[in-house]
Design a protein around this motif. Structure first.
Motif, short mmCIF file in Angstrom:
data_model
loop_
_atom_site.label_atom_id
_atom_site.label_comp_id
_atom_site.label_asym_id
_atom_site.label_seq_id
_atom_site.Cartn_x
_atom_site.Cartn_y
_atom_site.Cartn_z
N PRO A 153 0.80 -1.23 0.00
CA PRO A 153 0.00 0.00 0.00
C PRO A 153 0.83 1.28 0.00
O PRO A 153 0.46 2.26 -0.64
CB PRO A 153 -0.80 -0.11 1.31
CG PRO A 153 -0.87 -1.55 1.60
CD PRO A 153 0.41 -2.12 1.10
N LEU A 189 1.95 1.88 -3.56
CA LEU A 189 0.82 2.27 -4.42
C LEU A 189 0.34 3.68 -4.07
O LEU A 189 0.01 4.47 -4.97
CB LEU A 189 -0.33 1.27 -4.28
CG LEU A 189 -0.09 -0.12 -4.88
CD1 LEU A 189 -1.30 -1.01 -4.65
CD2 LEU A 189 0.19 -0.03 -6.37
N LEU A 190 0.32 4.00 -2.78
CA LEU A 190 -0.11 5.35 -2.39
C LEU A 190 0.88 6.39 -2.90
O LEU A 190 0.49 7.46 -3.40
CB LEU A 190 -0.23 5.46 -0.87
CG LEU A 190 -1.54 4.96 -0.25
CD1 LEU A 190 -1.48 5.05 1.26
CD2 LEU A 190 -2.73 5.76 -0.77
N SER A 240 0.27 6.86 -6.51
CA SER A 240 -0.92 7.64 -6.88
C SER A 240 -0.66 9.13 -6.67
O SER A 240 -1.32 9.97 -7.25
CB SER A 240 -2.13 7.17 -6.06
OG SER A 240 -2.00 7.59 -4.73
N GLN A 241 0.32 9.46 -5.84
CA GLN A 241 0.63 10.87 -5.63
C GLN A 241 1.70 11.39 -6.59
O GLN A 241 1.91 12.58 -6.72
CB GLN A 241 1.12 11.08 -4.20
CG GLN A 241 0.05 10.69 -3.18
CD GLN A 241 0.24 11.36 -1.84
OE1 GLN A 241 1.17 12.10 -1.62
NE2 GLN A 241 -0.69 11.09 -0.93
N ARG A 269 6.22 13.75 1.55
CA ARG A 269 5.25 12.68 1.80
C ARG A 269 5.53 11.49 0.88
O ARG A 269 5.54 10.33 1.32
CB ARG A 269 3.84 13.21 1.57
CG ARG A 269 2.77 12.34 2.18
CD ARG A 269 1.41 12.85 1.83
NE ARG A 269 1.13 14.17 2.35
CZ ARG A 269 0.30 15.05 1.78
NH1 ARG A 269 -0.31 14.74 0.67
NH2 ARG A 269 0.09 16.23 2.31
#
Lengths: 472, 200
Positions: free
Chosen positions: A167, A170-171, A174-175, A191
């Protein structure tokens, strides 16, 4: 014909065939597994990208991409070296199961995992590779535990850590702006870097997420451990390299390379120091493998193309060492299920080849000069170069420290195996196939240690296919 | 209508995840897991189309179905244990702490998850928190599997906000099912070995 589909489906078909054939002829099933992986390695090396195959005057069109549920899977030149490495390692490891028979599920699950790893290399956006790696980790449960090795602690930890890492990656993905541009806001950049750092820390078994490496080495069938530590950690490293290649701006951030350096040095020191105090051979190899991965990260921390070459050399030779170690420890454990220092006392007289092989393979993993593993360590030391200041000595000291500590740890076991051997009657109890594999394995480890130029240029050249990974 | 569905879903997620965390009887825990999955589908419905939300719920139900069948075959789910297990107060306090922390951190956590709507963020964070807590408190493969899938369900819910690829949804469902099969296998091997030890 579609090359990507072919390279993803053939392992599944091969696995199914091996599963069906096994009850009648386990040896044939094993051979079919090794053959499938070997053929796939050749296909990965030879299949043309973007042009037809010319065979006996005929032209066979070859597509390199196909789409599933709206996402593309593409076989590209940059994925070639990783795929060839994974399948060659698979061929070598499957062939080894002729010497140490595994359970019925080993070949089918391992081949399916190779198919998932191929999919991880082909999928677009490539960040989805993290899901295929999680899928592989979940499937490893089937080979890391069996009725002879019922403890599931290592397999569970591998599953949990890899699935938890997915995760974060993947997070972060996505950013990330997939256009390859550096994020404009500092907060967003921080981040993303934190998410990526945590994700890869889980995936690459960085401390404190390293427990599964040691636990599987202690609890699981040694040969399955060799498979996981070679192929899964190899696939994770390729994923990391691809990340650096695709997001070029990541390489311009000095902190990224510093993070590799700190993580690598920590793994070397921790692996080396903890290896030294282990009383079980499996756990010792777990820590030695951890230190070895630390050296690979240190090679990448250099930010030079030669660093990537050194990392790939380390990875290839690690597979060879672990394969021989896996067979040797399986043979040793067949007679006495334990591998504690006291259990191995005097074993050199009863099982001389396996005892010798387990120590030589371990020493090669640790990077003893004269054995195959040393070349990668030496290449890394050279890449890191002459330190500019006292603080820059840290990586070199970490590598040297881990090498010495792991070598001393293996020599401690060697001394125990030889203890009291003089009073025993010499008899070789290993079977013909294990003896053949162990003999050939040791010969290769020594030969590649003395003549590294035999294969190293090929491995190093394959690093170029990952694109320019040097600091711009 | 959407907000009603969202809050109903959130209530089911909270109820289900707290129950999965607290209950030790497999039968009830799996029923709670199914309720949790229904809640996830309802919350997901506020941000994605019905087929995708349905897929999320069905995957959860499939997982609980497979586990229920396995436990029945092994004769584990029928064992009568007190519905309120020993140590429930400690677990209940932990659950309360998780819920309060999730509510307090809600505004900050939204950013890391690409700012989905409030109910989605809260449901995702609660699921992930209970999942991770479950991972820390359990060693038994089946319990670890349920906790891991709960964590993953929380992530998926948040991830649906920024990524609605069918391939990703299908692959994550495959990951759930592979995890279940893997923990069932690991549990069976451990159990077989224990039985052999007892017989010996």
């Amino acid at each position: 014909m579609n090359s990507a589909l072919l390279l993803m489906l053939v392992p599944l078909v091969g696995g199914l065939t091996a599963y069906v054939v096994w009850p009648r002829n386990p040896r044939l099933a094993t051979l079919s597994g090794a053959l499938t992986s070997g053929v796939l390695a050749l296909l990965a090396l030879w299949l043309p990208v973007g042009e037809p195959i010319r065979l006996l005057g005929f032209e066979i069109p070859v597509d390199q991409a196909f789409t599933i549920l709206g996402r593309e899977f593409i076989f590209e030149t940059s994925g070639r070296p990783a795929l060839v490495f994974l399948h060659l390692a698979g061929t070598f490891l499957f062939a080894g199961t002729l010497a140490v028979p595994m359970r019925r599920l080993f070949i089918p699950i391992s081949l399916s995992i190779l198919g998932a790893m191929a999919a991880a290399l082909f999928v677009r956006p490539f960040l989805y590779a993290a899901i295929f790696l999680a899928l592989s980790a979940a499937a490893f449960g089937g080979i890391l535990s069996d009725p002879d090795h019922p403890r599931s602690r290592g397999a569970l930890r591998l599953l949990v850590f890899v699935v938890l890492g997915m995760p974060f990656i993947l997070l972060a993905g996505s950013q990330l702006s997939l256009s390859g541009q550096i994020p404009s806001e500092l907060d967003q950049l921080n981040r993303i870097l934190v998410l990526l750092g945590i994700g890869f820390a889980f995936l690459m078994a960085l401390p404190p997420f390293h427990f599964w490496v040691v636990d599987i080495a202690d609890d699981s069938p040694p040969y399955a451990v060799a498979f996981v530590l070679t192929l899964f950690q190899g696939a994770s490293l390729f994923f990391l390299l691809r990340f650096l290649a695709e997001f070029a701006w990541l390489r311009t951030i000095p902190q990224v390379h510093q993070a590799f350096g700190v993580a690598g040095a920590a793994m070397c020191l921790m692996g080396g120091m903890l290896a030294l105090i282990q009383n079980r051979l499996g756990r010792l190899t777990g820590y030695a493998a951890m230190a070895n991965m630390g050296v690979i990260l240190l090679a990448l921390s250099s930010g030079k193309e030669a660093g990537t070459e050194a990392a790939l050399v380390m990875l290839a030779l690690r597979g060879l060492s672990l394969g021989v170690w896996g067979v040797a420890l399986t043979v040793l454990r067949q007679r006495h299920s334990q591998d504690a220092l006291t259990d191995l006392r005097g074993r050199a007289k009863e099982q001389p080849l396996a005892s010798m092989a387990v120590v030589i393979a371990g020493l090669s993993l640790a990077g003893l000069p004269g054995l195959a593993g040393f070349s990668g360590h030496w290449a890394t030391i050279q890449v890191l170069g002459a330190p500019a200041g006292p603080a820059n000595y840290a990586p070199l000291l970490a590598i040297a420290g881990s090498m010495i500590a792991c070598e001393l740890a293996y020599l401690r076991f060697a001394s125990s195996m030889l203890a009291g051997a003089g009073r025993l009657t010499f008899r070789r109890e290993e079977g013909r196939m294990p003896a053949l594999f162990l003999g050939a394995g040791m010969l290769m480890l020594i030969l590649l240690g003395l003549l590294p130029q035999l294969v190293l240029p090929f491995i190093a050249r394959s690093a170029l296919l990952f694109g320019n990974l040097a600091l711009p | 209508m959407e907000s009603v569905l969202g809050f109903a879903g959130l209530a089911l997620v909270l109820l289900g995840s707290v129950a999965v965390f607290l209950l030790r009887t497999w039968r009830w825990a799996l029923a709670a897991f199914a309720v949790q999955s229904l809640g996830i589908g309802l919350v997901a419905l506020t941000i994605v189309a019905l087929p995708i939300a349905l897929a999320e719920t069905l995957t959860g139900w499939l997982v609980s179905g497979i586990l229920a069948l396995t436990l029945r075959r092994e004769g584990m789910g029928t064992t009568e244990i007190s519905v309120i297990p020993p140590g429930w107060l400690f677990r209940a306090l932990l659950a309360l702490m998780i819920l309060v922390t999730a509510l307090a951190l809600l505004p900050d956590l939204g950013g890391a998850l690409n700012d989905p709507p409030g109910p989605v963020t809260l449901a995702a964070v609660v699921l992930m928190a209970f999942g991770v807590l479950g991972l820390g408190l359990n060693e038994q493969p089946l319990r670890v599997g349920v906790a891991l899938i709960t964590t993953l369900q929380g992530f998926e819910l948040a991830y649906l906000w920024s990524e609605r690829s069918l391939l990703v949804i299908a692959l994550l469902a495959a990951v759930h099912l592979t995890i279940v099969l893997s923990v069932i296998y690991l549990s069976a091997v451990t159990r077989q070995s224990l039985e052999e030890d007892v017989q010996a």
